[in-house]
Design a protein around this motif. Structure first.
Motif, PDB file in Angstrom:
ATOM      1  N   TYR A   2      42.464  39.068  44.189  1.00 38.26           N
ATOM      2  CA  TYR A   2      43.476  40.129  44.257  1.00 38.26           C
ATOM      3  C   TYR A   2      43.327  41.031  43.039  1.00 38.26           C
ATOM      4  O   TYR A   2      43.498  40.589  41.897  1.00 38.26           O
ATOM      5  N   LEU A   3      43.015  42.280  43.275  1.00 36.16           N
ATOM      6  CA  LEU A   3      42.677  43.219  42.214  1.00 36.16           C
ATOM      7  C   LEU A   3      43.732  43.268  41.113  1.00 36.16           C
ATOM      8  O   LEU A   3      43.408  43.208  39.919  1.00 36.16           O
ATOM      9  N   ALA A   4      44.985  43.383  41.491  1.00 34.30           N
ATOM     10  CA  ALA A   4      46.038  43.616  40.497  1.00 34.30           C
ATOM     11  C   ALA A   4      46.286  42.426  39.581  1.00 34.30           C
ATOM     12  O   ALA A   4      46.912  42.582  38.523  1.00 34.30           O
ATOM     13  N   ASP A   5      45.813  41.252  39.956  1.00 37.33           N
ATOM     14  CA  ASP A   5      46.006  40.060  39.131  1.00 37.33           C
ATOM     15  C   ASP A   5      44.822  39.779  38.214  1.00 37.33           C
ATOM     16  O   ASP A   5      44.832  38.803  37.461  1.00 37.33           O
ATOM     17  N   ARG A   6      43.789  40.608  38.263  1.00 34.59           N
ATOM     18  CA  ARG A   6      42.582  40.382  37.482  1.00 34.59           C
ATOM     19  C   ARG A   6      42.510  41.327  36.284  1.00 34.59           C
ATOM     20  O   ARG A   6      43.094  42.416  36.292  1.00 34.59           O
ATOM     21  N   THR A   7      41.771  40.938  35.262  1.00 32.60           N
ATOM     22  CA  THR A   7      41.535  41.810  34.121  1.00 32.60           C
ATOM     23  C   THR A   7      40.356  42.722  34.417  1.00 32.60           C
ATOM     24  O   THR A   7      39.551  42.460  35.321  1.00 32.60           O
ATOM     25  N   TRP A   8      40.220  43.797  33.616  1.00 26.67           N
ATOM     26  CA  TRP A   8      39.109  44.712  33.897  1.00 26.67           C
ATOM     27  C   TRP A   8      37.743  44.075  33.659  1.00 26.67           C
ATOM     28  O   TRP A   8      36.804  44.379  34.422  1.00 26.67           O
ATOM     29  N   PRO A   9      37.574  43.185  32.677  1.00 24.80           N
ATOM     30  CA  PRO A   9      36.253  42.540  32.580  1.00 24.80           C
ATOM     31  C   PRO A   9      35.942  41.660  33.792  1.00 24.80           C
ATOM     32  O   PRO A   9      34.795  41.610  34.256  1.00 24.80           O
ATOM     33  N   GLU A  10      36.956  40.960  34.293  1.00 26.97           N
ATOM     34  CA  GLU A  10      36.739  40.133  35.484  1.00 26.97           C
ATOM     35  C   GLU A  10      36.356  40.998  36.686  1.00 26.97           C
ATOM     36  O   GLU A  10      35.470  40.638  37.465  1.00 26.97           O
ATOM     37  N   LEU A  11      37.017  42.128  36.805  1.00 22.61           N
ATOM     38  CA  LEU A  11      36.702  43.024  37.918  1.00 22.61           C
ATOM     39  C   LEU A  11      35.321  43.643  37.743  1.00 22.61           C
ATOM     40  O   LEU A  11      34.613  43.892  38.726  1.00 22.61           O
ATOM     41  N   GLY A  12      34.925  43.871  36.498  1.00 20.21           N
ATOM     42  CA  GLY A  12      33.584  44.376  36.255  1.00 20.21           C
ATOM     43  C   GLY A  12      32.527  43.418  36.762  1.00 20.21           C
ATOM     44  O   GLY A  12      31.488  43.834  37.302  1.00 20.21           O
ATOM     45  N   GLU A  13      32.779  42.126  36.607  1.00 14.19           N
ATOM     46  CA  GLU A  13      31.845  41.120  37.111  1.00 14.19           C
ATOM     47  C   GLU A  13      31.776  41.170  38.632  1.00 14.19           C
ATOM     48  O   GLU A  13      30.702  41.007  39.221  1.00 14.19           O
ATOM     49  N   TYR A  14      32.933  41.401  39.278  1.00 12.26           N
ATOM     50  CA  TYR A  14      32.933  41.498  40.741  1.00 12.26           C
ATOM     51  C   TYR A  14      32.119  42.706  41.197  1.00 12.26           C
ATOM     52  O   TYR A  14      31.248  42.599  42.071  1.00 12.26           O
ATOM     53  N   PHE A  15      32.397  43.867  40.604  1.00 11.08           N
ATOM     54  CA  PHE A  15      31.722  45.087  41.041  1.00 11.08           C
ATOM     55  C   PHE A  15      30.219  45.051  40.759  1.00 11.08           C
ATOM     56  O   PHE A  15      29.443  45.750  41.410  1.00 11.08           O
ATOM     57  N   ALA A  16      29.814  44.239  39.802  1.00 13.60           N
ATOM     58  CA  ALA A  16      28.384  44.106  39.514  1.00 13.60           C
ATOM     59  C   ALA A  16      27.647  43.367  40.620  1.00 13.60           C
ATOM     60  O   ALA A  16      26.436  43.544  40.799  1.00 13.60           O
ATOM     61  N   GLU A  17      28.380  42.565  41.392  1.00 15.78           N
ATOM     62  CA  GLU A  17      27.760  41.735  42.420  1.00 15.78           C
ATOM     63  C   GLU A  17      28.142  42.134  43.843  1.00 15.78           C
ATOM     64  O   GLU A  17      27.373  41.931  44.784  1.00 15.78           O
ATOM     65  N   GLU A  18      29.344  42.688  44.027  1.00 15.37           N
ATOM     66  CA  GLU A  18      29.877  42.946  45.369  1.00 15.37           C
ATOM     67  C   GLU A  18      30.253  44.415  45.536  1.00 15.37           C
ATOM     68  O   GLU A  18      30.518  45.120  44.547  1.00 15.37           O
ATOM     69  N   GLY A  56      36.135  35.467  48.990  1.00 13.47           N
ATOM     70  CA  GLY A  56      35.826  35.908  47.635  1.00 13.47           C
ATOM     71  C   GLY A  56      35.768  37.410  47.490  1.00 13.47           C
ATOM     72  O   GLY A  56      35.548  37.924  46.388  1.00 13.47           O
ATOM     73  N   PHE A  57      35.984  38.160  48.578  1.00 14.51           N
ATOM     74  CA  PHE A  57      35.983  39.611  48.495  1.00 14.51           C
ATOM     75  C   PHE A  57      37.283  40.116  47.853  1.00 14.51           C
ATOM     76  O   PHE A  57      38.257  39.386  47.729  1.00 14.51           O
ATOM     77  N   LEU A  58      37.261  41.379  47.489  1.00 14.55           N
ATOM     78  CA  LEU A  58      38.369  41.981  46.761  1.00 14.55           C
ATOM     79  C   LEU A  58      39.463  42.462  47.706  1.00 14.55           C
ATOM     80  O   LEU A  58      39.187  43.080  48.730  1.00 14.55           O
ATOM     81  N   CYS A  59      40.716  42.184  47.343  1.00 15.98           N
ATOM     82  CA  CYS A  59      41.875  42.709  48.062  1.00 15.98           C
ATOM     83  C   CYS A  59      42.662  43.606  47.112  1.00 15.98           C
ATOM     84  O   CYS A  59      42.999  43.192  45.998  1.00 15.98           O
TER      85      CYS A  59
END
Length: 257
Positions: A2-18, A56-59
């Motif tokens: 869930y996007l809003a519960d994640r930090t920006w570094p964590e989201l950066g890791e997601y966007f690097a892969e997905e 594991g996809f982003l919501c």
């Protein structure tokens, strides 16, 4: 995720892969005397977040207000104009593309949004910025809906009631089921007031039903809601996995013949 519960570094890791995101959308509008006005957006969010958890996809956060002027006569209904809705959803989706998302599933639970989400998807695809498609939960499992309910109704009926009994039963007014059925339209297919000589003669829900309901809610149960939720979520998961596997160029418009 869930996007809003994640930090920006964590989201950066997601966007690097997905590169896929689920965007839940619904409405805040009347659903009769037995269901809360949050019905549509609660169903969309519950399905999107569960599918994201399983894959594991982003919501993303939910868009709670949609195109609902046809319910405006009932207290509390909120809506935005169609053009405003389309522009907002497109802008939000382009925000996701800035972070690297190039495919989006609009997890929708409100019929009034459908044509506008399709239009947004076309705009994004024609520009080559993203492949965004609209997914409506009950349209993904039509045979199951028909099997479970004799009069499933398009609005405030047993399919939405059962889903809400599964998702948030504390918000369902079970003592109002018979009122909703009796003051509404139990079977819309047999209702003659909505069409004349092949033309739809209504614009607003209140033109047909004084309580805002179409369907027979007395047939809804928690068990049926759980079955609907699981079946629809399975379809959404399969759609997300399929979309993730597609080559991006195959999703874009074909060249002129």
């Amino acid at each position: 995720m869930y996007l809003a519960d994640r930090t920006w570094p964590e989201l950066g890791e997601y966007f690097a892969e997905e590169s896929l995101a689920l965007v839940p959308l619904g409405s805040t509008e009347q659903h009769g005397p037995h269901l809360p006005e949050s019905t549509d957006h609660r169903i969309a969010e519950a399905l999107a977040r569960e599918a994201a958890e399983r894959t594991g996809f982003l919501c993303t956060p939910t868009i709670n207000v949609g195109v609902s002027p046809h319910h405006r006569q009932f207290h509390g209904t909120m809506w935005v104009e169609p053009g405003v809705f389309r522009d907002y959803v497109e802008s939000l989706t382009r925000n996701l593309t800035y972070h690297g998302v190039d495919r989006v599933i609009f997890v929708n639970a409100h019929g009034g949004n459908v044509q506008h989400l399709r239009e947004v998807g076309r705009r994004l695809r024609d520009d080559g910025d993203a492949y965004a498609i609209e997914w409506m939960w009950d349209e993904s499992i039509p045979d199951l809906v028909d099997d479970l309910f004799e009069h499933n109704g398009p609005h405030g009926g047993p399919k939405e009631t059962a889903m809400m009994l599964h998702i948030a039963d504390e918000l369902v007014r079970e003592d109002q089921f018979e009122r909703a059925r009796d003051d509404g339209i139990r079977n819309f297919e047999d209702y003659e007031g909505a069409r004349k000589f092949g033309a739809r003669t209504f614009y607003d829900a209140i033109d047909n039903t004084e309580c805002g309901v179409i369907g027979d809610q007395t047939d809804a149960t928690r068990e049926k809601g759980a079955e609907l939720f699981e079946a629809a979520c399975d379809q959404l998961v399969r759609l997300a996995e399929w979309l993730d596997e597609q080559a991006y160029e195959d999703l874009m418009p074909r060249e002129h013949v």
